[in-house]
Design a protein around this motif. Structure first.
Motif, PDB file in Angstrom:
ATOM      1  N   LEU A   1      16.181  -4.882  16.007  1.00 55.31           N
ATOM      2  CA  LEU A   1      15.577  -4.764  14.684  1.00 55.31           C
ATOM      3  C   LEU A   1      15.477  -3.324  14.191  1.00 55.31           C
ATOM      4  O   LEU A   1      15.249  -3.087  13.006  1.00 55.31           O
ATOM      5  N   GLY A   2      15.657  -2.365  15.093  1.00 55.41           N
ATOM      6  CA  GLY A   2      15.485  -0.959  14.746  1.00 55.41           C
ATOM      7  C   GLY A   2      16.246  -0.515  13.503  1.00 55.41           C
ATOM      8  O   GLY A   2      15.662   0.121  12.614  1.00 55.41           O
ATOM      9  N   PRO A   3      17.552  -0.815  13.388  1.00 52.45           N
ATOM     10  CA  PRO A   3      18.270  -0.381  12.183  1.00 52.45           C
ATOM     11  C   PRO A   3      17.697  -0.979  10.891  1.00 52.45           C
ATOM     12  O   PRO A   3      17.574  -0.275   9.884  1.00 52.45           O
ATOM     13  N   PHE A   4      17.318  -2.248  10.920  1.00 52.86           N
ATOM     14  CA  PHE A   4      16.726  -2.877   9.733  1.00 52.86           C
ATOM     15  C   PHE A   4      15.396  -2.208   9.397  1.00 52.86           C
ATOM     16  O   PHE A   4      15.129  -1.872   8.235  1.00 52.86           O
TER      17      PHE A   4
ATOM     18  N   PHE B   1      -5.537  -9.895  -9.492  1.00 53.78           N
ATOM     19  CA  PHE B   1      -5.439  -8.522  -8.995  1.00 53.78           C
ATOM     20  C   PHE B   1      -3.986  -8.200  -8.686  1.00 53.78           C
ATOM     21  O   PHE B   1      -3.151  -9.090  -8.559  1.00 53.78           O
ATOM     22  N   ASP B   2      -3.714  -6.912  -8.569  1.00 57.00           N
ATOM     23  CA  ASP B   2      -2.350  -6.455  -8.296  1.00 57.00           C
ATOM     24  C   ASP B   2      -2.136  -6.272  -6.800  1.00 57.00           C
ATOM     25  O   ASP B   2      -3.044  -5.871  -6.071  1.00 57.00           O
ATOM     26  N   LEU B   3      -0.902  -6.575  -6.381  1.00 57.66           N
ATOM     27  CA  LEU B   3      -0.469  -6.373  -4.998  1.00 57.66           C
ATOM     28  C   LEU B   3       0.819  -5.571  -4.999  1.00 57.66           C
ATOM     29  O   LEU B   3       1.626  -5.670  -5.935  1.00 57.66           O
ATOM     30  N   THR B   4       1.036  -4.821  -3.939  1.00 60.74           N
ATOM     31  CA  THR B   4       2.262  -4.048  -3.764  1.00 60.74           C
ATOM     32  C   THR B   4       2.785  -4.286  -2.355  1.00 60.74           C
ATOM     33  O   THR B   4       2.011  -4.258  -1.393  1.00 60.74           O
ATOM     34  N   ILE B   5       4.074  -4.533  -2.257  1.00 57.96           N
ATOM     35  CA  ILE B   5       4.719  -4.652  -0.947  1.00 57.96           C
ATOM     36  C   ILE B   5       5.070  -3.245  -0.494  1.00 57.96           C
ATOM     37  O   ILE B   5       5.603  -2.445  -1.265  1.00 57.96           O
ATOM     38  N   GLU B   6       4.754  -2.972   0.772  1.00 58.77           N
ATOM     39  CA  GLU B   6       4.916  -1.622   1.289  1.00 58.77           C
ATOM     40  C   GLU B   6       5.360  -1.668   2.752  1.00 58.77           C
ATOM     41  O   GLU B   6       4.596  -2.079   3.624  1.00 58.77           O
ATOM     42  N   GLY B   7       6.607  -1.282   3.005  1.00 62.84           N
ATOM     43  CA  GLY B   7       7.110  -1.175   4.364  1.00 62.84           C
ATOM     44  C   GLY B   7       7.436  -2.513   5.010  1.00 62.84           C
ATOM     45  O   GLY B   7       7.208  -3.574   4.435  1.00 62.84           O
ATOM     46  N   THR B   8       8.003  -2.425   6.201  1.00 71.38           N
ATOM     47  CA  THR B   8       8.351  -3.604   6.986  1.00 71.38           C
ATOM     48  C   THR B   8       7.899  -3.398   8.426  1.00 71.38           C
ATOM     49  O   THR B   8       7.581  -2.287   8.828  1.00 71.38           O
ATOM     50  N   GLY B   9       7.899  -4.469   9.180  1.00 70.41           N
ATOM     51  CA  GLY B   9       7.524  -4.393  10.576  1.00 70.41           C
ATOM     52  C   GLY B   9       7.870  -5.680  11.284  1.00 70.41           C
ATOM     53  O   GLY B   9       8.504  -6.575  10.709  1.00 70.41           O
ATOM     54  N   ALA B  10       7.445  -5.774  12.538  1.00 67.99           N
ATOM     55  CA  ALA B  10       7.720  -6.968  13.332  1.00 67.99           C
ATOM     56  C   ALA B  10       6.508  -7.275  14.196  1.00 67.99           C
ATOM     57  O   ALA B  10       5.839  -6.367  14.695  1.00 67.99           O
ATOM     58  N   PHE B  11       6.221  -8.555  14.333  1.00 75.47           N
ATOM     59  CA  PHE B  11       5.203  -9.006  15.281  1.00 75.47           C
ATOM     60  C   PHE B  11       5.910  -9.320  16.590  1.00 75.47           C
ATOM     61  O   PHE B  11       6.997  -9.898  16.589  1.00 75.47           O
TER      62      PHE B  11
ATOM     63  N   ARG C   1      15.922   1.192   7.902  1.00 74.21           N
ATOM     64  CA  ARG C   1      16.468   1.101   6.537  1.00 74.21           C
ATOM     65  C   ARG C   1      15.406   0.693   5.529  1.00 74.21           C
ATOM     66  O   ARG C   1      15.439   1.094   4.368  1.00 74.21           O
ATOM     67  N   THR C   2      14.421  -0.109   5.947  1.00 79.38           N
ATOM     68  CA  THR C   2      13.440  -0.663   5.021  1.00 79.38           C
ATOM     69  C   THR C   2      12.044  -0.045   5.169  1.00 79.38           C
ATOM     70  O   THR C   2      11.103  -0.506   4.525  1.00 79.38           O
TER      71      THR C   2
ATOM     72  N   ALA D   1       7.516  -8.090   5.641  1.00 79.85           N
ATOM     73  CA  ALA D   1       7.272  -7.043   4.654  1.00 79.85           C
ATOM     74  C   ALA D   1       5.760  -6.936   4.501  1.00 79.85           C
ATOM     75  O   ALA D   1       5.069  -7.946   4.353  1.00 79.85           O
ATOM     76  N   GLY D   2       5.244  -5.713   4.558  1.00 81.72           N
ATOM     77  CA  GLY D   2       3.800  -5.505   4.518  1.00 81.72           C
ATOM     78  C   GLY D   2       3.244  -5.489   3.107  1.00 81.72           C
ATOM     79  O   GLY D   2       3.967  -5.318   2.129  1.00 81.72           O
ATOM     80  N   ILE D   3       1.944  -5.649   3.016  1.00 85.18           N
ATOM     81  CA  ILE D   3       1.223  -5.584   1.755  1.00 85.18           C
ATOM     82  C   ILE D   3       0.308  -4.361   1.806  1.00 85.18           C
ATOM     83  O   ILE D   3      -0.435  -4.172   2.779  1.00 85.18           O
ATOM     84  N   ALA D   4       0.395  -3.520   0.773  1.00 84.37           N
ATOM     85  CA  ALA D   4      -0.462  -2.327   0.710  1.00 84.37           C
ATOM     86  C   ALA D   4      -1.929  -2.761   0.721  1.00 84.37           C
ATOM     87  O   ALA D   4      -2.272  -3.830   0.200  1.00 84.37           O
ATOM     88  N   PRO D   5      -2.802  -1.945   1.299  1.00 81.83           N
ATOM     89  CA  PRO D   5      -4.225  -2.302   1.341  1.00 81.83           C
ATOM     90  C   PRO D   5      -4.753  -2.640  -0.061  1.00 81.83           C
ATOM     91  O   PRO D   5      -4.446  -1.963  -1.033  1.00 81.83           O
ATOM     92  N   SER D   6      -5.555  -3.707  -0.114  1.00 84.31           N
ATOM     93  CA  SER D   6      -6.108  -4.181  -1.379  1.00 84.31           C
ATOM     94  C   SER D   6      -7.489  -4.768  -1.122  1.00 84.31           C
ATOM     95  O   SER D   6      -7.615  -5.761  -0.397  1.00 84.31           O
ATOM     96  N   GLU D   7      -8.521  -4.164  -1.714  1.00 87.69           N
ATOM     97  CA  GLU D   7      -9.875  -4.691  -1.562  1.00 87.69           C
ATOM     98  C   GLU D   7      -9.985  -6.093  -2.151  1.00 87.69           C
ATOM     99  O   GLU D   7     -10.657  -6.955  -1.590  1.00 87.69           O
ATOM    100  N   GLU D   8      -9.306  -6.317  -3.288  1.00 82.69           N
ATOM    101  CA  GLU D   8      -9.371  -7.628  -3.937  1.00 82.69           C
ATOM    102  C   GLU D   8      -8.756  -8.698  -3.049  1.00 82.69           C
ATOM    103  O   GLU D   8      -9.290  -9.800  -2.935  1.00 82.69           O
ATOM    104  N   LEU D   9      -7.624  -8.382  -2.422  1.00 80.72           N
ATOM    105  CA  LEU D   9      -6.992  -9.331  -1.501  1.00 80.72           C
ATOM    106  C   LEU D   9      -7.930  -9.611  -0.329  1.00 80.72           C
ATOM    107  O   LEU D   9      -8.104 -10.765   0.069  1.00 80.72           O
ATOM    108  N   SER D  10      -8.526  -8.583   0.229  1.00 78.39           N
ATOM    109  CA  SER D  10      -9.457  -8.769   1.351  1.00 78.39           C
ATOM    110  C   SER D  10     -10.618  -9.668   0.962  1.00 78.39           C
ATOM    111  O   SER D  10     -11.007 -10.558   1.729  1.00 78.39           O
TER     112      SER D  10
END
Length: 181
Positions: free
Chosen positions: A135-138, A67-77, A141-142, A88-97
């Motif tokens: 982390l705000g500037p990074f 299945f296909d995956l797409t990286i989408e956005g960034t964040g921090a835990f 930017r991303t 770096a986040g992963i766009a929602p994917s039923e196949e991945l789930s």
């Protein structure tokens, strides 16, 4: 003998290269290197050799279609208000789930404790702490980051070795996903 294991998906070289190109602009972040970039399906933890062997065999049953995956956005835990992981986040994917849920069921059937945290698919970019620059500037930017899609054609059982310079991840077994018919 004990083994520290996890199950993950390895992004292809062009995606990893693009992620590495992002890794700058945050002083005192401990950036991941190419060998560490992966999408975790399930952290297993430390198990003995017998349990590791049994799990490796059982994981063959988690297979399914590629299945296909797409990286989408960034964040921090964060933990207690302090960021510890930049991702770096992963766009929602039923196949991945579905794949992640199959892996989780197999781990439970193999005698592991269920994972109680909600699954949040991501690729770790850096480890951070109180000494890390803001982390705000990074993140600004991303925020619009979009890489892919790329095809997840396998998942991997990894062994993790903790070293003073950071974790080293060694693939143990690669499980192919079937190409679309």
């Amino acid at each position: 003998m004990s083994h520290r294991l996890f199950v993950g998906i390895r992004p292809p070289p062009p995606i990893r290269d693009a992620l590495i190109d992002l890794m700058e602009g945050v002083d005192n972040a401990r950036w991941q290197d190419d060998d560490q970039l992966h999408l975790t399906l399930r952290y297993i933890g430390v198990v003995d050799t017998h349990a590791a062997d049994e799990l490796a065999e059982r994981l063959r049953a988690a297979t399914g279609p590629a299945f296909d995956l797409t990286i989408e956005g960034t964040g921090a835990f964060e933990r207690k208000g302090v960021a510890h992981t930049l991702w770096a986040g992963i766009a929602p994917s039923e196949e991945l789930s579905r794949l992640q849920q199959r892996v989780e069921r197999i781990c439970i059937a193999a005698g592991l404790e269920p994972e109680h945290r909600k699954y949040h698919p991501h690729i770790t970019l850096a480890r951070t702490n109180r000494a890390t620059a803001p982390l705000g500037p990074f993140l600004a930017r991303t925020a619009g980051l979009r890489l892919g899609p790329w095809t997840a054609d396998s998942y991997i059982l990894y062994e993790s070795f903790l070293r003073p310079e950071g974790a080293v991840y060694e693939p143990v077994v690669r499980y192919p996903l079937a190409p679309d018919p």
